[in-house]
Each structure stands twice: as C-alpha cells, then as structure tokens.
Design an enzyme around this catalytic site. Structure first.
Site, short mmCIF file in Angstrom:
data_model
loop_
_atom_site.label_atom_id
_atom_site.label_comp_id
_atom_site.label_asym_id
_atom_site.label_seq_id
_atom_site.Cartn_x
_atom_site.Cartn_y
_atom_site.Cartn_z
N LYS A 110 66.07 17.03 36.83
CA LYS A 110 65.43 17.07 35.48
C LYS A 110 63.93 17.31 35.81
O LYS A 110 63.30 16.97 36.80
CB LYS A 110 65.69 15.77 35.04
CG LYS A 110 65.30 15.56 33.53
CD LYS A 110 65.52 14.17 33.03
CE LYS A 110 65.55 13.82 31.49
NZ LYS A 110 65.77 12.52 31.00
N SER A 185 68.53 13.17 26.87
CA SER A 185 67.37 13.84 27.22
C SER A 185 67.84 14.99 28.45
O SER A 185 66.86 15.64 28.78
CB SER A 185 66.14 13.21 27.33
OG SER A 185 66.35 12.49 28.50
N GLY A 208 70.81 6.50 27.04
CA GLY A 208 72.09 7.48 26.92
C GLY A 208 71.78 8.77 27.47
O GLY A 208 72.44 9.75 27.13
N SER A 209 70.43 9.14 28.27
CA SER A 209 69.97 10.10 28.60
C SER A 209 70.80 10.95 29.64
O SER A 209 70.56 12.33 29.65
CB SER A 209 68.42 10.04 28.66
OG SER A 209 67.83 9.87 27.74
#
Length: 304
Positions: A110, A185, A208-209
């Site tokens: 990420k 995200s 919840g990313s």
C-alpha cells in the site's frame, strides 16, 4: 501568462514520473504473457519459494512475470502509484536472501508503507517529491525474508473510504467491472491482486480497509490483531490516533497463499524490528487445532 498552482504542477510531474518509469522498463516487462510467465503465475507462493531454494527458477524471472502482469493490471485499473521495479527491485535481487521463507517473491505494498528512496505521498500533493530516506519496518522484514517489494498501490486520501481515489494518482477501478470500486482504503492492492498482477501484498485496516477491498474484488485478507504486525516507519493520515488502531495486514489471491505468507512473516521475530509488536510467533499447534474444528464460534458485537 497564468501561473499553474504548485499543487497541480507537482501532481502533473508525479504522474509523468510514473508513466516514464513504466515506459522505460526493459522489454521483458512489456508484451504478451509467455508460456514461461504462465508457469510462474500458476504456482503458489510456497511452490515458487521451493523452486528458488532448489535453484529451479530465478528470482528475476518471477519478478519479470509479475512485473509484466502488474503493468497490465495498472493499464486496466490505475492501481499503481510508485513503480519501483527498476531501479529498485531488480537491484535488490542482487542481494536477496535466497534461503528466506519468501525467497524471490515480489510483494506489493500500500502507498502508505515506506520504501526507502521513494515518496510516501498517501495521495497528498504536499507530500510529493519527498522520498523516504530509509525503509520502514515492514519493508525491512520483507527484504530480510527474501521478498522483493516491486510496486506501491493506490488508496483514498485520508485512508478512510471504501473507494481508492485521490488528486495525485486518480481513481482505481475494479478489474472485474470498471464501473465499480475495488474497495478501500487498500483498493489498489485488491485491484492488482484480483487482476493477477501479484500473489501477495500488504495493506492496513482500521475499520475494514483490507477486508472490504478483499470482498469487493474477490481476494483474501485477514485483519490481524493489534500489535501483531509492525507499523514503525510508515505513514498515516491520522498520526496519534490509537483509539481504534490501524493494523498492517496481508492480502493474497488465494487462501493457501494467505496462510503461507502470514506464517512466514510471523516467523521473522517481528518484535525485533518494532517494539510495538507482541513477542508471539506463529503458533502451528493453534492453527492445526483450529483447522480440525468442524464448527467455528463467531462473536458479533451489536453495540459498543
């Protein structure tokens, strides 16, 4: 002559840099998927690691196969931010740990995860043009395990959204249907993995990313418990927010890869890289005992 705002100017330069890095990659990263590529792409992470250990496949071939697919995934979904294949990953292969549990495996991360020598913009124009001086804890662990970080992936500005779009990198779309979001995200990761541009990656999760993108895109993830994975040296949109802590966690294309990747990372004595990590290694006996259970007990908290 009208002046171009500084933020817009930096965004244009950053996107041109990404395009230039992709265009300047060696021919092996462009073109059609070969039979050799397909043999590599069809194997699990564990199988590829075993092949590297036995010297049956070269790490550079694995990198080029997945690098090629990552570029194709980006062309379809706009999932990549920093392309760190060359320079970067190809050079790191010269000193890769060929006996490590992730020997020769490309790993995507990420955009908020720090890779030395590259920006950690997190989608903010004001953070463009500020390459990190050194790797964060997660990237150090990956390299020590024999893995090769090769691309960084898109996210939403603020990291608090179930889509992945920002002014610096633009919008990422779902590889299954471009009309939909890949989630957020960590949506760049889910789009990349779902397309086949990688087998394993790392995201972060507050609410919840990694789980939502996995659901939206059809891959696998697990939000690890707080203190299970390192966080030192990485970026966040909310420094100091510890009420509901963000946890860096694995994302993979298949369930066997998720198990193998998690086991490999937790076996690296993570607390020696980051003091916030609990000194608890992977517990094979607990894993096996859980696998043998016919029914799992799931708790649901309806209100806090």
């Amino acid at each position: 002559m009208a002046r171009v705002p500084v933020a817009e100017h930096m965004i244009v330069l950053k996107q041109l840099e990404r395009s230039s890095r992709i265009a300047s990659l060696p021919p092996e990263y462009h073109g059609l998927v070969s039979a050799q590529d397909r043999q590599i792409l069809d194997k699990t992470v564990e199988e590829l690691v075993q092949d590297v250990h036995k010297e049956q496949v070269k790490p550079i071939d694995i990198l080029r196969s997945y690098g090629k697919m990552a570029i194709k995934a980006h062309e379809k979904t706009n999932c990549l931010t920093e392309v760190i294949i060359n320079p970067g990953a190809e050079k790191w292969l010269e000193d890769v740990n060929l006996k490590g549990p992730l020997a020769g495996i490309p790993v995507s991360v990420k955009d908020s995860i720090t890779v030395g020598g590259f920006d950690v913009s997190v989608g903010y124009s004001r953070k463009v043009g500020q390459p990190a001086p050194q790797d964060g804890a997660i990237v150090k662990i990956l390299k020590d395990a024999g893995a090769v970080p090769y691309v960084k992936t898109n996210l939403p500005i603020s990291l608090l959204s179930f889509e992945s779009t920002n002014d610096v990198w633009g919008r990422t779309t779902n590889p299954h249907d471009s009309r939909y979001s890949p989630g957020g995200s960590t949506g760049g990761e889910s789009a990349l993995l779902a397309y086949g541009g990688g087998r394993i990656g790392i995201g972060s999760d507050v609410a919840g990313s990694v789980r939502v993108p996995a659901h939206f895109s059809g891959i696998y993830s697990i939000r690890c418990s707080t203190g299970r994975w390192p966080k030192m040296g990485n970026q966040t949109s909310m420094p100091g927010q510890e009420g509901v802590a963000s946890v860096f966690s694995p994302m993979t294309r298949t369930l066997p890869d998720l198990v193998y990747f998690t086991r490999s990372i937790l076996g690296m004595r993570l607390w020696e890289y980051d003091h916030s990590v609990h000194p608890i290694p992977w517990r094979e006996d607990t894993y096996n005992a859980t696998k043998e259970k016919k029914k799992l007990r799931i708790g649901v908290m309806e209100s806090d």
